[in-house]
Design an enzyme around this catalytic site. Structure first.
Site, mmCIF file in Angstrom:
data_model
loop_
_atom_site.group_PDB
_atom_site.id
_atom_site.type_symbol
_atom_site.label_atom_id
_atom_site.label_comp_id
_atom_site.label_asym_id
_atom_site.label_seq_id
_atom_site.Cartn_x
_atom_site.Cartn_y
_atom_site.Cartn_z
ATOM 1 N N PHE A 37 69.177 36.393 55.586
ATOM 2 C CA PHE A 37 69.532 37.453 55.801
ATOM 3 C C PHE A 37 69.239 37.386 57.688
ATOM 4 O O PHE A 37 68.752 37.927 58.206
ATOM 5 C CB PHE A 37 69.944 38.673 54.959
ATOM 6 C CG PHE A 37 70.135 39.766 56.737
ATOM 7 C CD1 PHE A 37 72.296 39.486 55.817
ATOM 8 C CD2 PHE A 37 69.781 40.459 56.417
ATOM 9 C CE1 PHE A 37 72.614 41.198 56.623
ATOM 10 C CE2 PHE A 37 70.587 41.153 57.696
ATOM 11 C CZ PHE A 37 71.747 42.210 57.264
ATOM 12 N N TYR A 39 70.263 38.886 60.858
ATOM 13 C CA TYR A 39 70.977 40.033 62.000
ATOM 14 C C TYR A 39 70.836 39.793 63.428
ATOM 15 O O TYR A 39 71.623 40.759 64.264
ATOM 16 C CB TYR A 39 70.765 41.123 61.591
ATOM 17 C CG TYR A 39 69.098 41.231 61.273
ATOM 18 C CD1 TYR A 39 68.113 41.637 62.956
ATOM 19 C CD2 TYR A 39 67.469 40.848 60.447
ATOM 20 C CE1 TYR A 39 67.099 42.053 63.257
ATOM 21 C CE2 TYR A 39 66.650 41.031 60.831
ATOM 22 C CZ TYR A 39 66.187 41.435 61.950
ATOM 23 O OH TYR A 39 64.563 41.352 62.385
ATOM 24 N N GLY A 40 70.401 39.371 63.866
ATOM 25 C CA GLY A 40 70.085 38.580 65.226
ATOM 26 C C GLY A 40 70.189 37.825 65.539
ATOM 27 O O GLY A 40 71.577 37.347 65.122
ATOM 28 N N SER A 41 69.690 36.870 66.753
ATOM 29 C CA SER A 41 70.053 35.617 66.999
ATOM 30 C C SER A 41 70.028 34.040 66.238
ATOM 31 O O SER A 41 70.818 33.680 66.727
ATOM 32 C CB SER A 41 69.118 34.943 68.026
ATOM 33 O OG SER A 41 67.829 35.317 66.992
ATOM 34 N N GLU A 114 59.791 32.849 63.740
ATOM 35 C CA GLU A 114 60.228 34.952 63.343
ATOM 36 C C GLU A 114 58.438 35.294 63.232
ATOM 37 O O GLU A 114 58.457 36.695 63.498
ATOM 38 C CB GLU A 114 60.666 35.130 62.110
ATOM 39 C CG GLU A 114 62.200 34.755 62.246
ATOM 40 C CD GLU A 114 63.140 35.627 62.970
ATOM 41 O OE1 GLU A 114 62.350 36.599 64.012
ATOM 42 O OE2 GLU A 114 64.268 34.571 64.144
#
Length: 203
Positions: A37, A39-41, A114
């Site tokens: 999933f 949600y940003g870059s 991450e």
């Protein structure tokens, strides 16, 4: 991906925290495709091979510029801000299906990207979309990390975004490109859109 929906979709939303990539993949059978999933870059620069993308929603968390970045979008001297999934609300983003053959390389790259400074906790969460529910790897905010930004004034947030630059580029670019990617995918984030308009009135 024949078994991914039946075996890995819609698992309980609250799963144990994982402290290593091996623990994340502990229950993977090596045959099914897996989902991630974004949600940003990761939406506009995933950096791994994928087979399918779906617009999905994760419940219980919301997108927030709540993490100091001393690497990708800032430095130790001038830290930037990056997104995290903070608790409460819901977040609409993009779920990517990664082919089973690509999982080892793709997930190792995700881990390296991450899991800097322990800012995120990887979890398998339900990702709800029009095509159904799948279980996706989601990097949620670790509020106990040293880089948690907490509550910032609007002036402090905008100053950090405007001035910080890291090894992956300018913080302003990161924020603007994420907003653009969300809109290109039909996802409306009103708070982020309002922030971008304040940062760039002509945008």
């Amino acid at each position: 991906m024949s078994a991914v929906v039946s075996e890995l979709a819609c698992i309980p939303a609250q799963m144990p925290e994982h402290d290593s990539l091996d623990s994340v993949l502990r229950h993977w059978n090596g045959v099914d495709d897996l989902w991630v999933f974004a949600y940003g870059s990761l939406i506009w620069r995933p950096g791994f091979a994928w087979q399918e993308r779906r617009i999905t929603t994760v419940k219980g968390y919301h997108r927030s510029l709540c993490l100091w970045s001393h690497h990708h979008r800032g430095s130790r001297e001038i830290p930037g801000l990056v997104f995290g999934l903070d608790r409460g609300g819901c977040c609409r983003g993009v779920a990517f299906r990664v082919a089973a053959a690509d999982v080892p390389v793709a997930f190792a790259a995700l881990w390296e990207r991450e899991m800097i400074d322990g800012a995120y906790t990887p979890r398998w969460l339900n990702c709800h979309g029009d095509a159904g529910c799948v279980s996706g790897l989601v990097f949620v905010l670790n509020r106990g990390c040293a880089n948690y930004a907490g509550e910032l004034t609007e002036e402090s947030r905008m100053a950090a975004i405007r001035t910080a630059v890291g090894r992956s580029g300018a913080c302003l670019e990161y924020v603007v490109e994420t907003d653009r990617a969300l809109r290109d995918n039909g996802i409306e984030d009103c708070r982020l859109g309002a922030l971008v308009r304040r940062l760039m009135p002509a945008y």
